[in-house]
Design a protein around this motif. Structure first.
Motif, PDB file in Angstrom:
ATOM      1  N   LEU A 409     -44.429  55.568  -6.691  1.00  0.00           N
ATOM      2  CA  LEU A 409     -45.867  55.309  -6.602  1.00  0.00           C
ATOM      3  C   LEU A 409     -46.419  55.690  -5.238  1.00  0.00           C
ATOM      4  N   VAL A 410     -45.749  55.288  -4.180  1.00  0.00           N
ATOM      5  CA  VAL A 410     -46.242  55.568  -2.827  1.00  0.00           C
ATOM      6  C   VAL A 410     -46.207  57.074  -2.541  1.00  0.00           C
ATOM      7  N   LEU A 411     -45.137  57.740  -2.918  1.00  0.00           N
ATOM      8  CA  LEU A 411     -45.039  59.179  -2.639  1.00  0.00           C
ATOM      9  C   LEU A 411     -46.059  59.976  -3.437  1.00  0.00           C
ATOM     10  N   LEU A 412     -46.340  59.568  -4.661  1.00  0.00           N
ATOM     11  CA  LEU A 412     -47.390  60.244  -5.427  1.00  0.00           C
ATOM     12  C   LEU A 412     -48.755  60.057  -4.768  1.00  0.00           C
ATOM     13  N   ALA A 413     -49.005  58.866  -4.217  1.00  0.00           N
ATOM     14  CA  ALA A 413     -50.266  58.637  -3.513  1.00  0.00           C
ATOM     15  C   ALA A 413     -50.352  59.479  -2.243  1.00  0.00           C
ATOM     16  N   VAL A 414     -49.240  59.606  -1.529  1.00  0.00           N
ATOM     17  CA  VAL A 414     -49.217  60.417  -0.309  1.00  0.00           C
ATOM     18  C   VAL A 414     -49.477  61.880  -0.635  1.00  0.00           C
ATOM     19  N   VAL A 415     -48.826  62.386  -1.677  1.00  0.00           N
ATOM     20  CA  VAL A 415     -49.028  63.788  -2.069  1.00  0.00           C
ATOM     21  C   VAL A 415     -50.461  64.014  -2.517  1.00  0.00           C
ATOM     22  N   SER A 416     -51.014  63.084  -3.284  1.00  0.00           N
ATOM     23  CA  SER A 416     -52.392  63.227  -3.746  1.00  0.00           C
ATOM     24  C   SER A 416     -53.378  63.292  -2.594  1.00  0.00           C
ATOM     25  N   THR A 417     -53.076  62.611  -1.502  1.00  0.00           N
ATOM     26  CA  THR A 417     -53.995  62.578  -0.362  1.00  0.00           C
ATOM     27  C   THR A 417     -53.823  63.776   0.547  1.00  0.00           C
ATOM     28  N   LEU A 418     -52.587  64.233   0.760  1.00  0.00           N
ATOM     29  CA  LEU A 418     -52.308  65.186   1.830  1.00  0.00           C
ATOM     30  C   LEU A 418     -51.915  66.579   1.364  1.00  0.00           C
ATOM     31  N   LYS A 419     -51.830  66.834   0.076  1.00  0.00           N
ATOM     32  CA  LYS A 419     -51.418  68.168  -0.389  1.00  0.00           C
ATOM     33  C   LYS A 419     -52.506  69.191  -0.099  1.00  0.00           C
ATOM     34  N   LEU A 447     -57.854  45.627  -1.403  1.00  0.00           N
ATOM     35  CA  LEU A 447     -57.856  46.211  -2.742  1.00  0.00           C
ATOM     36  C   LEU A 447     -59.279  46.475  -3.226  1.00  0.00           C
ATOM     37  N   PHE A 448     -60.130  45.472  -3.166  1.00  0.00           N
ATOM     38  CA  PHE A 448     -61.510  45.659  -3.625  1.00  0.00           C
ATOM     39  C   PHE A 448     -62.238  46.679  -2.761  1.00  0.00           C
ATOM     40  N   PHE A 449     -62.004  46.625  -1.460  1.00  0.00           N
ATOM     41  CA  PHE A 449     -62.690  47.555  -0.555  1.00  0.00           C
ATOM     42  C   PHE A 449     -62.265  48.998  -0.824  1.00  0.00           C
ATOM     43  N   SER A 450     -60.956  49.241  -0.987  1.00  0.00           N
ATOM     44  CA  SER A 450     -60.479  50.607  -1.197  1.00  0.00           C
ATOM     45  C   SER A 450     -60.930  51.158  -2.548  1.00  0.00           C
ATOM     46  N   ILE A 492     -56.172  53.897   2.678  1.00  0.00           N
ATOM     47  CA  ILE A 492     -56.255  52.443   2.777  1.00  0.00           C
ATOM     48  C   ILE A 492     -55.532  51.785   1.605  1.00  0.00           C
ATOM     49  N   LEU A 493     -55.717  52.318   0.405  1.00  0.00           N
ATOM     50  CA  LEU A 493     -55.043  51.758  -0.761  1.00  0.00           C
ATOM     51  C   LEU A 493     -53.529  51.865  -0.633  1.00  0.00           C
ATOM     52  N   THR A 494     -53.041  53.012  -0.163  1.00  0.00           N
ATOM     53  CA  THR A 494     -51.596  53.192  -0.008  1.00  0.00           C
ATOM     54  C   THR A 494     -51.028  52.265   1.054  1.00  0.00           C
ATOM     55  N   MET A 495     -51.696  52.163   2.184  1.00  0.00           N
ATOM     56  CA  MET A 495     -51.224  51.266   3.241  1.00  0.00           C
ATOM     57  C   MET A 495     -51.269  49.808   2.792  1.00  0.00           C
ATOM     58  N   ASP A 496     -52.274  49.453   2.031  1.00  0.00           N
ATOM     59  CA  ASP A 496     -52.370  48.089   1.527  1.00  0.00           C
ATOM     60  C   ASP A 496     -51.233  47.780   0.558  1.00  0.00           C
ATOM     61  N   LEU A 497     -50.874  48.740  -0.281  1.00  0.00           N
ATOM     62  CA  LEU A 497     -49.750  48.556  -1.201  1.00  0.00           C
ATOM     63  C   LEU A 497     -48.445  48.357  -0.440  1.00  0.00           C
ATOM     64  N   VAL A 498     -48.207  49.184   0.566  1.00  0.00           N
ATOM     65  CA  VAL A 498     -46.978  49.078   1.346  1.00  0.00           C
ATOM     66  C   VAL A 498     -46.919  47.737   2.080  1.00  0.00           C
ATOM     67  N   SER A 499     -48.014  47.335   2.687  1.00  0.00           N
ATOM     68  CA  SER A 499     -48.039  46.052   3.390  1.00  0.00           C
ATOM     69  C   SER A 499     -47.819  44.888   2.432  1.00  0.00           C
ATOM     70  N   ALA A 500     -48.413  44.965   1.248  1.00  0.00           N
ATOM     71  CA  ALA A 500     -48.226  43.896   0.265  1.00  0.00           C
ATOM     72  C   ALA A 500     -46.781  43.816  -0.196  1.00  0.00           C
ATOM     73  N   MET A 501     -46.138  44.950  -0.402  1.00  0.00           N
ATOM     74  CA  MET A 501     -44.739  44.938  -0.802  1.00  0.00           C
ATOM     75  C   MET A 501     -43.846  44.370   0.299  1.00  0.00           C
ATOM     76  N   LYS A 502     -44.123  44.715   1.540  1.00  0.00           N
ATOM     77  CA  LYS A 502     -43.342  44.154   2.646  1.00  0.00           C
ATOM     78  C   LYS A 502     -43.518  42.640   2.736  1.00  0.00           C
ATOM     79  N   LEU A 503     -44.736  42.154   2.570  1.00  0.00           N
ATOM     80  CA  LEU A 503     -44.977  40.717   2.618  1.00  0.00           C
ATOM     81  C   LEU A 503     -44.304  40.007   1.449  1.00  0.00           C
ATOM     82  N   CYS A 504     -44.337  40.633   0.277  1.00  0.00           N
ATOM     83  CA  CYS A 504     -43.689  40.038  -0.891  1.00  0.00           C
ATOM     84  C   CYS A 504     -42.180  39.955  -0.693  1.00  0.00           C
TER      85      CYS A 504
END
Length: 523
Positions: A409-419, A447-450, A492-504
């Motif tokens: 999921l994270v890598l697909l989001a990174v590729v979608s943003t930076l390709k 989440l709501f903001f992004s 922002i959405l990708t960073m929020d996902l990563v931070s949420a997973m680390k906190l979980c």
């Protein structure tokens, strides 16, 4: 004395706070309460609503191009949907040149792969649109299968982690006050003559025993459930609806974006990987790489999925999977060589993605920067931009090795943003996968903001482009500014996902700190 006996009886039940009581519904399975009947009716009505919504989403893809052909043609030429790599009009140009014996790669118009050109050359034109509809339905079915397989995969991973012998670390040891209190509770208070103390002392000791035992039970239960994996996701049919009802997937299908084939290959590769099937997973991943090149970074999470499912070592799995991947990619390149008649297609396909010679405006970050850049700096920044896309693959795979599907999921989001040539079709495949991690929503801050920013930029993208090209009231800065907002929302959405997973993950490793933190917030 009776109170002390009760306390001792309670003390020798280490992890069971109360004996289970028989459930009257289990004793009489045919008995249904009004609440259960209401719940079943709600479930039935919800399933009907999901089925109706999915059917409507499929009908939109079929009927809109027939009822509004001008809208379909407009979407097929929009920069949000079509890029030089995914534009269907360029593919039809290449098919026309192939039918007349002209190499489609002699000029700078066709950037599609020879296998796609041969496929659409063999098919009659009235089937072209149906191919995109069927591919979209196949993507939705594969996403649903991934959602279903994820629960089983998490159970296997949970059992594997629980089977590992673990000794409590310094952070996870039982507190001294619990151990001392439980040890003290085992002592029988008596006077020098061997008689019991007074009733007040017995009551205090029994209450202290109960408190100590309750705290000890809680700590031992936390240590046993420390490695449990919280993997609750949305309903698979709801995740399927998130894809089919997404405006990004609908616009890409109606606009006949060739990125649909990339997404199909990606989700099939992940689907077979989560089932532990090495050969089909690597074959589809090689086909996705052949079409878009950037999916090569998904080999690491796919290997993690296969190794965990097959219970084999990572390096052994990587060796065999890498071999299958290389053979599949070599076969595709050899087949393309026989179709094109030469190796010139490599420069027009992979070379275009790497070197970015076509600077047609799109929703990415590259085109405007390289228009304004001096030629002497172009090679350096090409290397930096391309490296920026793939540099996250290994660190993210190592950091979240116990959640390989989250890495996808994270890598697909990174590729979608930076390709180099992004479009709506790239968002269409990874946004529904966020539903696989519904447990992370409570940890996400933006989440709501992004999502609001993403919707805001999606609406303004065609408006700003029309102001620039249609009315001539603006310039390229108008459109590029909103593409920056669009990309920032994904970041922002990708960073929020990563931070949420680390906190979980942190809360799973430190359940006692989690409980204390929740108590502080409640107070």
């Amino acid at each position: 004395m009776a109170q002390r006996c009760c306390a001792q009886t309670h003390r020798f039940r280490p992890l069971c706070l109360s004996s289970p009581q028989p459930d009257p519904l289990l004793a009489h399975p045919h008995t249904m309460t009004p609440s259960s009947t209401t719940q079943s009716r709600r479930t039935s009505s919800g399933s009907w609503l999901l089925t109706a919504a999915i059917t409507l989403a499929v009908l939109v893809r079929v009927l809109v191009p027939v009822a509004f052909p001008d809208l379909a043609e407009t979407l097929a030429s929009r920069p949000e949907v079509a890029t030089p790599i995914t534009q269907f009009q360029r593919l039809t140009e290449g098919v026309y040149l192939m039918r007349h014996g002209i190499s489609p790669y002699d000029g700078n118009v066709v950037y599609q792969t020879p296998i796609l050109l041969a496929l659409f050359e063999a098919l009659p034109s009235f089937l072209h649109r149906w191919i995109f509809v069927l591919c979209d339905i196949a993507i939705a079915a594969a996403i649903r299968q991934i959602s279903q397989s994820k629960d089983e995969f998490d159970q296997i991973l949970n059992a594997e982690l629980s089977a590992k012998p673990t000794s409590p670390s310094s952070d996870d040891e039982i507190p001294e006050d619990v151990v001392s209190a439980s040890t003290l509770a085992e002592r029988k208070p008596s006077d020098g003559n061997g008689k019991d103390n007074d009733n007040d002392s017995s009551n205090d000791n029994s209450n202290g025993d109960d408190r100590a035992e309750s705290k000890l039970d809680r700590v031992l239960t936390e240590l046993q459930t420390e490695k449990a994996i919280e993997a609750r996701s949305l309903d698979p049919w709801l995740i399927t609806l998130l894809y089919l009802a997404s405006p990004f997937s609908i616009a890409s299908c109606i606009g006949m974006s060739l990125g649909v084939f990339d997404n199909l290959a990606i989700v099939l590769a992940v689907d077979f990987a989560i089932q532990g099937k090495r050969l089909p997973s690597m074959a589809f991943l090689a086909f996705a790489t052949y079409l878009g090149m950037y999916p090569v970074i998904l080999i690491f999470p796919c290997v993690l999925l296969i190794s965990r499912r097959r219970n084999t070592g990572f390096w052994v799995t990587l060796l065999w999977a890498g071999l299958f991947y290389a053979l599949s990619l070599a076969f595709l390149l050899g087949l393309s060589r026989s179709i094109a008649g030469s190796w010139s297609f490599i420069n027009s396909t992979f070379g275009t993605i790497l070197l970015v010679p076509d600077l047609t405006p799109n929703i990415g970050l590259w085109w405007y920067i390289f228009i304004e850049m001096f030629d002497q700096f172009r090679t350096f920044f090409l290397a930096v931009f391309q490296l920026w896309v793939v540099v996250f693959a290994v660190p993210i795979s190592i950091r979240f090795k116990n959640s390989p599907l989250f890495v996808v999921l994270v890598l697909l989001a990174v590729v979608s943003t930076l390709k180099s040539y992004p479009s709506f079709v790239d968002l269409a495949v990874y946004l529904p996968l966020v539903g696989l991690y519904a447990d992370l929503y409570k940890y996400m801050t933006w989440l709501f903001f992004s999502l609001s920013m993403l919707a805001y930029a999606t609406i303004l993208l065609p408006l700003f482009f029309h102001l620039w090209i249609g009315f001539g009231a603006g310039n390229a800065n108008f459109f590029y500014a909103i593409t920056l907002v669009f990309s920032l929302a994904q970041v922002i959405l990708t960073m929020d996902l990563v931070s949420a997973m680390k906190l979980c993950e942190w809360e799973r490793r430190h359940p006692r700190q989690r409980n204390s933190r929740l108590e502080v917030h409640d107070n």
